[in-house]
Scaffold this motif. Structure first.
Motif, short mmCIF file in Angstrom:
data_model
loop_
_atom_site.label_atom_id
_atom_site.label_comp_id
_atom_site.label_asym_id
_atom_site.label_seq_id
_atom_site.Cartn_x
_atom_site.Cartn_y
_atom_site.Cartn_z
N TYR A 35 -24.87 10.58 14.76
CA TYR A 35 -25.94 11.25 15.51
C TYR A 35 -27.10 10.28 15.76
CZ TYR A 35 -29.57 14.51 16.86
OH TYR A 35 -30.58 15.14 17.53
N LYS A 36 -27.54 9.60 14.70
CA LYS A 36 -28.67 8.67 14.84
C LYS A 36 -28.32 7.52 15.78
CE LYS A 36 -32.14 8.94 12.47
NZ LYS A 36 -33.45 9.54 12.72
N GLN A 37 -27.10 6.98 15.64
CA GLN A 37 -26.70 5.87 16.50
C GLN A 37 -26.60 6.31 17.95
OE1 GLN A 37 -26.57 2.84 15.35
NE2 GLN A 37 -25.89 1.81 17.19
N ALA A 38 -26.09 7.52 18.17
CA ALA A 38 -25.97 8.05 19.53
C ALA A 38 -27.33 8.23 20.18
CB ALA A 38 -25.21 9.38 19.51
N ASN A 39 -28.31 8.65 19.40
CA ASN A 39 -29.63 8.97 19.95
C ASN A 39 -30.66 7.85 19.85
OD1 ASN A 39 -29.49 11.81 20.89
ND2 ASN A 39 -28.76 12.12 18.82
N PHE A 40 -30.52 6.97 18.87
CA PHE A 40 -31.54 5.94 18.65
C PHE A 40 -31.00 4.52 18.64
CE2 PHE A 40 -32.96 9.86 16.58
CZ PHE A 40 -34.13 10.09 17.27
N GLY A 41 -29.68 4.37 18.71
CA GLY A 41 -29.10 3.02 18.72
C GLY A 41 -29.43 2.24 17.46
N ASN A 42 -29.73 0.96 17.64
CA ASN A 42 -30.01 0.08 16.51
C ASN A 42 -31.49 0.08 16.12
OD1 ASN A 42 -27.30 -0.67 16.47
ND2 ASN A 42 -27.64 -2.32 17.91
N ASN A 43 -32.23 1.09 16.52
CA ASN A 43 -33.65 1.19 16.19
C ASN A 43 -33.81 1.86 14.84
OD1 ASN A 43 -34.53 0.07 18.69
ND2 ASN A 43 -34.02 2.01 19.64
N PHE A 44 -33.36 1.17 13.80
CA PHE A 44 -33.38 1.71 12.45
C PHE A 44 -34.81 1.88 11.97
CE2 PHE A 44 -29.69 -1.20 12.77
CZ PHE A 44 -28.71 -0.23 12.86
N SER A 45 -35.07 3.01 11.32
CA SER A 45 -36.40 3.24 10.77
C SER A 45 -36.26 3.95 9.44
CB SER A 45 -37.23 4.10 11.73
OG SER A 45 -36.63 5.37 11.89
N PHE A 46 -37.23 3.72 8.58
CA PHE A 46 -37.25 4.39 7.29
C PHE A 46 -38.68 4.41 6.78
CE2 PHE A 46 -36.51 -0.08 6.57
CZ PHE A 46 -37.36 -0.41 5.52
N LYS A 47 -38.90 5.32 5.85
CA LYS A 47 -40.22 5.44 5.24
C LYS A 47 -40.35 4.42 4.11
CE LYS A 47 -38.95 9.64 4.56
NZ LYS A 47 -38.79 10.94 3.98
N ASN A 48 -41.56 4.03 3.81
CA ASN A 48 -41.78 3.09 2.71
C ASN A 48 -41.40 3.69 1.37
OD1 ASN A 48 -42.69 1.02 4.33
ND2 ASN A 48 -44.83 1.62 4.18
N ASP A 49 -41.56 5.00 1.23
CA ASP A 49 -41.24 5.65 -0.04
C ASP A 49 -39.83 6.25 0.01
OD1 ASP A 49 -41.96 7.51 1.87
OD2 ASP A 49 -42.88 8.88 0.44
N ILE A 50 -38.87 5.43 0.42
CA ILE A 50 -37.49 5.88 0.60
C ILE A 50 -36.89 6.29 -0.75
CG2 ILE A 50 -36.47 3.58 0.39
CD1 ILE A 50 -34.62 4.35 2.74
N ASP A 51 -36.22 7.45 -0.77
CA ASP A 51 -35.56 7.88 -2.00
C ASP A 51 -34.06 7.59 -1.88
OD1 ASP A 51 -34.46 9.87 -0.37
OD2 ASP A 51 -35.69 11.47 -1.20
N VAL A 52 -33.31 7.91 -2.91
CA VAL A 52 -31.89 7.58 -2.94
C VAL A 52 -31.14 8.24 -1.78
CG1 VAL A 52 -29.76 7.80 -4.29
CG2 VAL A 52 -31.88 7.19 -5.42
N ARG A 53 -31.44 9.50 -1.52
CA ARG A 53 -30.76 10.22 -0.43
C ARG A 53 -31.03 9.53 0.91
NH1 ARG A 53 -32.13 16.15 1.81
NH2 ARG A 53 -30.33 16.37 3.13
N ASP A 54 -32.29 9.20 1.16
CA ASP A 54 -32.64 8.52 2.41
C ASP A 54 -31.99 7.14 2.49
OD1 ASP A 54 -34.16 10.63 3.33
OD2 ASP A 54 -36.04 9.81 2.57
#
Length: 87
Positions: A35-54
């Motif tokens: 889903y993410k790849q289909a909608n956002f391609g290689n524009n990976f993003s994450f929060k600084n306070d990433i948890d294990v699930r994220d």
């Protein structure tokens, strides 16, 4: 204007979203990544306070690096159909 693939992709997303039964975590990660790849391609993003699930979700998405949007949609549809046909 949506093409047939976009319509099929959206329909698969809606049907998966309606499921009341739990889907195996590994399959959910794959659906998320496609889903993410289909909608956002290689524009990976994450929060600084990433948890294990994220971290697992981000990792699943990054593994699809370079996959074209249409291919990710097709893979999402294929996986969704497999899940929906086994419920």
């Amino acid at each position: 204007m949506q093409n047939d693939l976009d319509i099929e992709f959206e329909k698969a997303f809606v049907e998966i979203s309606k499921l009341e039964e739990a889907v195996a975590p590994d399959l959910m990660l794959k659906l998320y990544a496609y889903y993410k790849q289909a909608n956002f391609g290689n524009n990976f993003s994450f929060k600084n306070d990433i948890d294990v699930r994220d971290a697992f979700k981000l990792n699943a998405w990054i593994q699809l690096n370079g996959m074209k949007s249409d291919e990710a949609k097709k893979e999402y549809i294929k996986l969704a159909e497999t899940i929906l046909n086994h419920k």
